[in-house]
Write a protein that holds these residues in place. Sequence first.
Motif, short mmCIF file in Angstrom:
data_model
loop_
_atom_site.label_atom_id
_atom_site.label_comp_id
_atom_site.label_asym_id
_atom_site.label_seq_id
_atom_site.Cartn_x
_atom_site.Cartn_y
_atom_site.Cartn_z
N PHE A 217 0.82 -1.22 0.00
CA PHE A 217 0.00 0.00 0.00
C PHE A 217 0.85 1.28 0.00
N HIS A 218 2.17 1.13 -0.14
CA HIS A 218 3.09 2.29 -0.14
C HIS A 218 2.86 3.17 1.08
N ILE A 219 2.97 2.56 2.24
CA ILE A 219 2.69 3.24 3.51
C ILE A 219 3.86 4.14 3.93
N ASP A 220 3.52 5.32 4.45
CA ASP A 220 4.55 6.23 4.96
C ASP A 220 4.70 6.10 6.47
N ILE A 221 3.58 5.89 7.17
CA ILE A 221 3.63 5.86 8.64
C ILE A 221 2.86 4.66 9.18
N PHE A 222 3.51 3.92 10.05
CA PHE A 222 2.84 2.84 10.79
C PHE A 222 2.57 3.40 12.19
N ALA A 223 1.31 3.40 12.63
CA ALA A 223 0.97 3.95 13.95
C ALA A 223 0.34 2.86 14.81
N ILE A 224 0.65 2.89 16.10
CA ILE A 224 0.09 1.88 17.02
C ILE A 224 0.14 2.46 18.44
N GLY A 225 -0.63 1.91 19.35
CA GLY A 225 -0.67 2.43 20.72
C GLY A 225 0.63 2.21 21.48
N SER A 226 0.81 3.02 22.53
CA SER A 226 2.09 3.01 23.26
C SER A 226 2.31 1.73 24.08
N ASP A 227 1.26 0.86 24.17
CA ASP A 227 1.49 -0.42 24.85
C ASP A 227 2.44 -1.29 24.02
N TRP A 228 2.69 -0.89 22.79
CA TRP A 228 3.54 -1.69 21.90
C TRP A 228 4.92 -1.07 21.70
N VAL A 229 5.28 -0.07 22.51
CA VAL A 229 6.55 0.64 22.26
C VAL A 229 7.71 -0.35 22.07
N GLY A 230 8.44 -0.18 21.01
CA GLY A 230 9.60 -1.04 20.73
C GLY A 230 9.25 -2.25 19.89
N ALA A 231 8.03 -2.77 20.07
CA ALA A 231 7.69 -4.05 19.42
C ALA A 231 7.70 -3.96 17.90
N PHE A 232 7.46 -2.76 17.37
CA PHE A 232 7.39 -2.64 15.91
C PHE A 232 8.54 -1.82 15.32
N ASP A 233 9.61 -1.67 16.10
CA ASP A 233 10.76 -0.91 15.58
C ASP A 233 11.32 -1.56 14.32
N TYR A 234 11.13 -2.85 14.17
CA TYR A 234 11.68 -3.54 12.98
C TYR A 234 11.06 -3.00 11.69
N LEU A 235 9.90 -2.33 11.82
CA LEU A 235 9.25 -1.79 10.61
C LEU A 235 9.91 -0.49 10.14
N LYS A 236 10.84 0.04 10.98
CA LYS A 236 11.49 1.32 10.62
C LYS A 236 12.30 1.21 9.32
N ASP A 237 12.62 -0.03 8.94
CA ASP A 237 13.33 -0.22 7.66
C ASP A 237 12.40 0.06 6.48
N TYR A 238 11.11 0.09 6.73
CA TYR A 238 10.15 0.22 5.62
C TYR A 238 9.36 1.52 5.63
N CYS A 239 9.15 2.10 6.85
CA CYS A 239 8.38 3.34 6.94
C CYS A 239 8.65 3.98 8.30
N GLU A 240 8.01 5.11 8.55
CA GLU A 240 8.15 5.74 9.86
C GLU A 240 7.24 5.00 10.85
N VAL A 241 7.71 4.82 12.08
CA VAL A 241 6.89 4.12 13.09
C VAL A 241 6.54 5.10 14.21
N VAL A 242 5.26 5.26 14.48
CA VAL A 242 4.83 6.22 15.51
C VAL A 242 4.03 5.47 16.59
N TYR A 243 4.46 5.62 17.84
CA TYR A 243 3.71 5.03 18.95
C TYR A 243 2.86 6.14 19.56
N LEU A 244 1.56 5.96 19.54
CA LEU A 244 0.65 6.98 20.06
C LEU A 244 0.28 6.65 21.50
N GLU A 245 0.25 7.68 22.33
CA GLU A 245 -0.06 7.49 23.76
C GLU A 245 -1.39 6.76 23.91
#
Length: 443
Positions: free
Chosen positions: A85-113
């Motif tokens: 889908f040519h994603i620019d930002i992956f967003a997820i709740g802060s309960d997952w902080v760190g868990a999706f850092d591996y996606l940083k190779d593909y897009c920006e990763v934002v953990y929302l409070e």
Amino acid sequence: MVKVITYGTFDLFHEGHYRLLQRAKELGDYLIVGVTTEAYDKTRGKLNVVDSLVTRIENIRKTGFADEIIIEESQGQKVNDIRKFHIDIFAIGSDWVGAFDYLKDYCEVVYLERTKNISSTMLRAQNSPIQRIGIIGTGRIAARFIPEARLVSGVSTQGVYNPHTESAERFAERWEINAYASLEEFYGAVDAVYIASPHETHYGYIRDALAHGKHVLCEKPMVLQKGQAEELFSYAKEKGLILFEGIKTAYCPGFHKLLGIACSGTIGSIRNVEACFTKLENVANRELTDRVYGGSFTELGSYVMLPIFKIFGKEFSEIRFDTIHDEKGLDIFTRACFRFPTGIATATCGLGVKSEGRLLVAGTKGYVVAEAPWWKTSYFEVHYEDAGRVEKYSEIFLGDGLRYEISDFLSMINGNSSSEFKLTRGESVAMAEIMERFLEEER
Ligand code: CTP
């Protein structure tokens, strides 16, 4: 255009979900929301999701924040979605902080409070109070139940009853639960009962538990007579209680997948089912010493009859048992042969003869085969006339697998009957009838 993606279960849609989607949308111009399927949630150990996938999707749609909703079916899908889908930002709740850092190779990763003080887990607990389960019996299967029940949120194992007080106390100490010396005291402390006592005692305990207003999950074989099964189901209905036979295979995800594929027409019309389960048992154990209720068929017959009834229905026209007895007259190997209007089936089990335990479903265009332990179905294959064409399927089966039946039992108590079809009352009654016929012939 900035494209954002987020994922979740979104069960019992709440303010935390709303606020997450709102902020995810604000991060860009186009928001894609991935909603987990029931099967995927099961593989992640989330066994207690209340809302169906359709309801969860509908709730997300109603917020107006999602430009597109997709379903998330498996681990590893996220990377592919991000690329697709040519994603620019992956967003997820802060309960997952760190868990999706591996996606940083593909897009920006934002953990929302994460929004405080609200979660689906909290709402599930509020809507359906914890069910305190009491166990009757202290054998091997009862010991397997406790660690499995601990993985299902919404239930707690309260205590144990065994007329042999010492066994109950030993068991209670080992599992850090209560031991009850009297049944009255036991029923007073629990909401539901798991019966794992010797087969012939099930009927009495089920009746008693229902009379005390308790839901019942009973180990297979639930009862050994058709009339008893019918009576108990109608008594449970009259009392507004759940009576549930615990044949674990019936509730495990892989067995469902197998049935779905076998019955989808891919192997044509099914004409033959062969189910075999053997387990060499210690000759000193109850299963091989109880002359009246011991033996292979009463112990394992439920497992091998299950796929047969699920596939051919309950209306067989003929049944024949062939049994090998040991010197004490105990059934160490039994084969039940069925004839149905559209096919034939054999249910084979043994405690004293070892055979190749497999489930074979043969149709007019091909066959499905699952090797032992198919009763904990995690892998099966579909074969055709063209030997080079083999389709392979796998499905998760975690631990001892009792968690699946406990979770379905709990959702039925909580008023969700969507898993009732996995083992119907009629199928349990039919199995009790076969047990009755078998025991009559043995006598
Ligand atoms: N979320 C949030 N605030 C909450 C609850 C959830 O921001 N109070 C976010 C999660 O971090 C996730 C999304 O909502 O990004 C979907 O979460 P989901 O796991 O479906 O919701 P939970 O309420 O956390 O569910 P559960 O209690 O079953 O874990």
